[in-house]
Design an enzyme around this catalytic site. Structure first.
Site, PDB file in Angstrom:
ATOM      1  N   ASP A  20      16.109   5.556  -0.972  1.00 30.13           N
ATOM      2  CA  ASP A  20      14.907   5.120  -1.720  1.00 30.13           C
ATOM      3  C   ASP A  20      14.624   3.629  -1.525  1.00 30.13           C
ATOM      4  O   ASP A  20      13.510   3.242  -1.184  1.00 30.13           O
ATOM      5  CB  ASP A  20      14.955   5.528  -3.212  1.00 30.13           C
ATOM      6  N   SER A  51      21.322   5.122 -31.176  1.00 33.70           N
ATOM      7  CA  SER A  51      21.624   6.270 -30.328  1.00 33.70           C
ATOM      8  C   SER A  51      22.665   7.147 -31.015  1.00 33.70           C
ATOM      9  O   SER A  51      23.668   6.642 -31.511  1.00 33.70           O
ATOM     10  CB  SER A  51      22.162   5.792 -28.975  1.00 33.70           C
ATOM     11  N   ALA A 127      27.438   9.827 -14.754  1.00 38.58           N
ATOM     12  CA  ALA A 127      27.793  11.025 -13.990  1.00 38.58           C
ATOM     13  C   ALA A 127      26.858  11.250 -12.808  1.00 38.58           C
ATOM     14  O   ALA A 127      26.877  12.306 -12.185  1.00 38.58           O
ATOM     15  CB  ALA A 127      27.789  12.243 -14.906  1.00 38.58           C
ATOM     16  N   GLU A 164      14.989  -1.747 -15.155  1.00 34.28           N
ATOM     17  CA  GLU A 164      16.369  -1.571 -14.689  1.00 34.28           C
ATOM     18  C   GLU A 164      16.771  -2.683 -13.712  1.00 34.28           C
ATOM     19  O   GLU A 164      17.868  -3.227 -13.776  1.00 34.28           O
ATOM     20  CB  GLU A 164      16.521  -0.190 -14.038  1.00 34.28           C
ATOM     21  N   ASP A 176      14.924   7.753  -9.379  1.00 39.99           N
ATOM     22  CA  ASP A 176      15.296   8.329 -10.677  1.00 39.99           C
ATOM     23  C   ASP A 176      14.114   8.370 -11.646  1.00 39.99           C
ATOM     24  O   ASP A 176      13.858   9.386 -12.297  1.00 39.99           O
ATOM     25  CB  ASP A 176      16.456   7.539 -11.293  1.00 39.99           C
TER      26      ASP A 176
HETATM   27  C1  GLA Z   1      21.192   5.638  -7.973  1.00 41.06           C
HETATM   28  C2  GLA Z   1      19.978   4.739  -7.974  1.00 41.06           C
HETATM   29  C3  GLA Z   1      18.866   5.313  -7.110  1.00 41.06           C
HETATM   30  C4  GLA Z   1      19.368   5.730  -5.732  1.00 41.06           C
HETATM   31  C5  GLA Z   1      20.645   6.533  -5.858  1.00 41.06           C
HETATM   32  C6  GLA Z   1      21.268   6.851  -4.526  1.00 41.06           C
HETATM   33  O1  GLA Z   1      20.914   6.837  -8.626  1.00 41.06           O
HETATM   34  O2  GLA Z   1      19.496   4.576  -9.286  1.00 41.06           O
HETATM   35  O3  GLA Z   1      17.802   4.409  -7.024  1.00 41.06           O
HETATM   36  O4  GLA Z   1      19.511   4.611  -4.893  1.00 41.06           O
HETATM   37  O5  GLA Z   1      21.615   5.877  -6.643  1.00 41.06           O
HETATM   38  O6  GLA Z   1      20.473   7.741  -3.823  1.00 41.06           O
END
Ligand code: GLA
Length: 424
Positions: A20, A51, A127, A164, A176
């Site tokens: 990405d 939370s 995870a 983030e 994500d």
């Molecule tokens: C994490 C990061 C994503 C991506 C993945 C690996 O989940 O948040 O942006 O780089 O690792 O594919």
């Protein structure tokens, strides 16, 4: 006062890891599991965050202390960039994600009100199933709704990613947040992270007598740790040496031979081949879906940069068509894992063992998902082998003295959505 309840899912990624931020392709799908944010507006400009999973760790911050202008200054006696203790990097722990979203929304010019937000989640943290993006996106949607703002989801994904990257300090890409906000039920989403063009491809393992199973290896990872950023820097260096803006824009894996450094060569080869595998799987799934519908909609590759959409052939005819497709996809999953293990070097012993055991006990294929160094493996398994795969995995982990793995059904599910609304 009004209350908004929003849910955002975690994700699994069929293919395209670490592609990405290299402007390559990814192929995630949304999970049924995710994060729920219940938000009530408040008039005092505060953001009160609680939370259910962190009952002893509530955090209250002032929105104004998160104001875009403030985060570039520095307060006496605090770290550079910190103002009133709530600048990027200074909100503690889990609350940095929702606070970062509020900061990023305001930095993008959205006038959100204060809120009390209660978080609940059925996603394991660390995870590799994107609990942080689910947290960000559920909060982003709840805050926007409370303030009567309707922000396009593509833009919201970029805002949550900025939270983030700049507020939490994890240099992650866009997969994500895009998965949490833009996936569709029964589909995986082929996303071109260079152009952000996306194609939904049918992904219904159950229709082919298969299950997608997430094996949480119980080794947790943190994306703010140095290895993720180190991989990113290596990729940027490889792209620079190859004279391209980003590795995901290179179609020919042979191009990596021009790199003298064997480490950079391996990193680049992973990114280029994983991106190609994402397109190959998407094309196979699209063809399978088309056959199922009796339609001929063509490939899912999007034809970017004039490349072929995929190198492989899903094989099989009408009979057992789905089975052959999923067997083929499984084979590519395993290829992807080998590439992450040997070329990108982000796998870990429990993941390698989980992949081997899953395949040895009948899975079509398996791979680690997410950033690596901990997290989960995704396996594609014929339904009649699932119980065997699970029990052999548990046995192997126990024999090796590892914490028992946990299992999550990975059912391709809808993107983030509103669960409720009340005016009081
Ligand atoms: C994490 C990061 C994503 C991506 C993945 C690996 O989940 O948040 O942006 O780089 O690792 O594919």
């Amino acid at each position: 006062m009004s209350t908004e309840v929003w849910f955002a899912p975690g994700r699994a990624n069929l293919m395209g890891e670490h592609t990405d931020y290299n402007e390559g392709f990814v192929l995630p799908f949304a999970l049924a599991q995710g994060v729920t944010a219940t938000a009530t507006a408040r008039a005092d400009g505060l953001l009160a965050l609680r939370s259910k999973q962190k009952p002893d760790d509530p955090v209250t911050v002032s929105l104004d202390a998160l104001a875009p202008g403030a985060v570039n200054g520095s307060a006496p006696g605090s770290a550079p960039g910190a103002v009133n203790g709530y600048a990027p990097g200074s909100v503690p722990g889990w609350a940095a994600y929702p606070a970062g979203v509020a900061w990023a929304l305001r930095a993008a010019g959205f006038d959100i009100s204060g809120a009390s937000i209660d978080i609940d989640s059925d996603l394991p943290v660390g995870a590799g199933v994107s609990s942080s993006a689910a947290l960000e996106c559920s909060v982003a949607l709840a805050l926007c709704s409370l303030s009567g703002l309707s922000v396009p989801r593509e833009q919201l994904a970029l805002i949550a990613k900025r939270a983030e990257n700049e507020f939490v300090g994890a240099p992650t890409g866009i997969i994500d947040q895009s998965a949490a906000l833009l996936c569709q039920e029964g589909h995986a989403m082929l996303l071109d992270c260079g152009t952000l063009a996306r194609t939904q491809v049918p992904f219904r393992p159950s229709a082919a007598g298969a299950v997608a199973l997430i094996i949480d290896t119980r080794v947790t990872h943190a994306l703010v740790s140095g290895e993720y950023a180190a991989r990113r820097t290596e990729c940027e260096e490889a792209a620079r040496l190859l004279g391209v803006p980003a590795l995901g824009l290179v179609a020919d894996a042979g191009a990596v031979e021009a790199l003298a450094d064997p480490v950079l060569r391996r990193r680049a080869r992973h990114v280029i081949t994983d991106s190609a595998r994402a397109r190959s799987i998407a094309s196979a799934l699209q063809r399978d879906g088309d056959r199922g519908e009796g339609a001929g909609r063509g490939d899912a590759g999007g034809g970017r940069r004039g490349e072929g959409a995929g190198s492989g052939d899903a094989g099989g005819g009408r009979d057992g068509e789905g089975v052959e497709t999923y067997r083929y996809v499984g084979g590519l999953l395993t290829e992807g894992h080998v590439s992450l293990r040997d070329d990108f070097e982000v796998s870990w012993p429990q993941a390698d063992a989980a992949v081997d055991v899953a395949i040895g006990s009948g899975a079509y294929g398996a791979k680690m998902i997410g950033g690596g160094f901990g997290g989960s493996v995704l396996a594609l398994i014929p339904v009649e082998r699932e119980a065997t795969v699970r029990s052999l995995l548990s046995e192997t982990f126990s024999e090796r003295g590892w914490t028992a793995p946990e299992f999550l059904d990975a059912v391709p599910s809808p993107a983030a959505r509103r669960l409720g609304h009340a005016d009081r």
